[in-house]
Motif scaffolding. Sequence first.
Motif, mmCIF file in Angstrom:
data_model
loop_
_atom_site.group_PDB
_atom_site.id
_atom_site.type_symbol
_atom_site.label_atom_id
_atom_site.label_comp_id
_atom_site.label_asym_id
_atom_site.label_seq_id
_atom_site.Cartn_x
_atom_site.Cartn_y
_atom_site.Cartn_z
ATOM 1 N N GLN A 73 0.843 -1.190 0.000
ATOM 2 C CA GLN A 73 0.000 0.000 0.000
ATOM 3 C C GLN A 73 0.882 1.245 0.000
ATOM 4 O O GLN A 73 1.850 1.337 0.742
ATOM 5 C CB GLN A 73 -0.917 0.022 1.233
ATOM 6 N N THR A 74 0.547 2.207 -0.861
ATOM 7 C CA THR A 74 1.270 3.484 -0.899
ATOM 8 C C THR A 74 0.289 4.615 -1.156
ATOM 9 O O THR A 74 -0.626 4.484 -1.971
ATOM 10 C CB THR A 74 2.369 3.501 -1.983
ATOM 11 N N ALA A 75 0.497 5.719 -0.441
ATOM 12 C CA ALA A 75 -0.394 6.872 -0.606
ATOM 13 C C ALA A 75 -0.025 7.685 -1.842
ATOM 14 O O ALA A 75 -0.860 8.412 -2.376
ATOM 15 C CB ALA A 75 -0.323 7.762 0.642
ATOM 16 N N THR A 76 1.225 7.585 -2.294
ATOM 17 C CA THR A 76 1.675 8.359 -3.458
ATOM 18 C C THR A 76 2.374 7.427 -4.453
ATOM 19 O O THR A 76 3.601 7.310 -4.446
ATOM 20 C CB THR A 76 2.643 9.476 -3.027
ATOM 21 N N PRO A 77 1.601 6.765 -5.315
ATOM 22 C CA PRO A 77 2.219 5.859 -6.288
ATOM 23 C C PRO A 77 2.952 6.589 -7.406
ATOM 24 O O PRO A 77 3.711 5.971 -8.149
ATOM 25 C CB PRO A 77 1.025 5.074 -6.838
ATOM 26 N N PHE A 78 2.737 7.899 -7.538
ATOM 27 C CA PHE A 78 3.408 8.680 -8.574
ATOM 28 C C PHE A 78 4.083 9.889 -7.933
ATOM 29 O O PHE A 78 3.540 10.503 -7.027
ATOM 30 C CB PHE A 78 2.415 9.133 -9.643
ATOM 31 N N THR A 79 5.267 10.231 -8.435
ATOM 32 C CA THR A 79 6.004 11.379 -7.922
ATOM 33 C C THR A 79 6.740 12.067 -9.060
ATOM 34 O O THR A 79 6.870 11.506 -10.153
ATOM 35 C CB THR A 79 7.006 10.945 -6.828
ATOM 36 N N SER A 80 7.211 13.280 -8.801
ATOM 37 C CA SER A 80 7.958 14.050 -9.796
ATOM 38 C C SER A 80 9.381 14.261 -9.312
ATOM 39 O O SER A 80 9.626 14.391 -8.109
ATOM 40 C CB SER A 80 7.293 15.402 -10.053
ATOM 41 N N ALA A 81 10.334 14.303 -10.257
ATOM 42 C CA ALA A 81 11.738 14.515 -9.912
ATOM 43 C C ALA A 81 12.457 15.090 -11.125
ATOM 44 O O ALA A 81 12.080 14.814 -12.267
ATOM 45 C CB ALA A 81 12.406 13.216 -9.472
ATOM 46 N N TYR A 82 13.491 15.900 -10.847
ATOM 47 C CA TYR A 82 14.303 16.463 -11.918
ATOM 48 C C TYR A 82 15.369 15.455 -12.339
ATOM 49 O O TYR A 82 15.805 14.621 -11.538
ATOM 50 C CB TYR A 82 14.991 17.747 -11.454
ATOM 51 N N ALA A 83 15.773 15.545 -13.594
ATOM 52 C CA ALA A 83 16.920 14.761 -14.048
ATOM 53 C C ALA A 83 18.122 15.154 -13.201
ATOM 54 O O ALA A 83 18.380 16.335 -12.986
ATOM 55 C CB ALA A 83 17.186 15.024 -15.527
#
Length: 313
Positions: A73-83
Motif C-alpha cells: 500500500q502506498t499513498a503516493t504511487p506517482f512522484t515528480s523529480a528532476y533529471a
Amino acid sequence: GWRAEVRDKEGRPFSTVFLEPGQYIEAHLRIRVPPEASYGKEVITLKACGLGVCSVINFTINVVEGYDDVQLQTATPFTSAYAGGIARFKVKVRNEGLSSTVVSFRLEGLPEAYTYTLRDKNGNIIGQIYLESGGEEEIEISIPIPVGTEPGFICFTLVAKGETSEAKSELGINILGKYELKILTENFYMEATAGSKEKFYLNVKNTGYNAISNVKVTITSVPKNIEVEVDPKEIPAIMPGETGRFVLTVSVSPEATAGDYFIEFKVEAEDISIIRLLRIGVRQRGEIAYVGLIMIVLVIIALAFLYRRYGQR
C-alpha cells in the motif's frame, strides 16, 4: 513448544490480578503455534483460581497449513523529480496471512540505466524484511534519475514476494526538465576607437541536467553609430556541462563621439532568457595620436638625458 500468555487491553502480559467484588477486566489470550506443530485440532485450557475457587475455559485451535499473504500500500504511487535528482516512494508492506515470512523485493520495468535502493524506517539499506502474521513495515524506495534524462513519464512495478504469496504495486515518475544556463564571461567592458571593429567573446555553460537546444544571442538595444554582429547566429545544442561561445563583433562608426556606450542583449534558449549590458568606451583616433606623440617626446627626452650623461664615455 507452544507459547501462551494473557495480556490486558493495553497489551501488557500478566498472570495475577486483584479484583474487587463485582469487578472484571478484559483480557486477550495470545497463543503462538510453533512451525513444527501437527495439523489438526488442539485444545488449550485456561484456568483462573482465587481463594480456592477456580474457573476453567477450553479453547479449540484448528492447526492448518501456514501461508503468508503479502499486501502493498502506498499513498503516493506517482512522484515528480528532476533529471539528476532522486525520486522517492514510501510503501507499507503487510502480511495478512497466518504464518510469518521473509519478504523480498524487486522492481520490474525500470529502464536499464536506472538503479534503486531500499531502506527500512531506520534508514538501513535492505534487500528483504521479515514479517510475522499481521505484521507491517514501511520501506522507502530511492531512484536516482540519470543526468541528461529527457523530460517524460516512466512506469514500473514494485514486486514483493513472500514464501507463498506475491503482491505488486504500479509506480511512476514524472521526470521534469531542468534547463539552466550560466554566463561564464565576467568582464562586460571593452574599449574601441571611432572607425574600428572589436570582438567581444561571450561564453555560456549548460549547468542544468538536460541538453539545451537553439541557444542564441539577440541584440535588444544598440546605440547610434554602433553596429553589432553575432556569430554564430545560433548554437543547435549544448549538452549538460558543456560550454558554447558567441562572438560579438562591434563596429564603431568614424562619426561616433568619445564616451561610454551600452549595448543590451539577451541569451535565449528553451524557457531561459538572460539579459546583459555590454559597456563600450569609445575614444577618438586623435586622442590616441596625441597620446602616442607624448610617448615619443618622452622617449626622445630620455635618450637625450642618457646621451649627455653616458655618451662621452
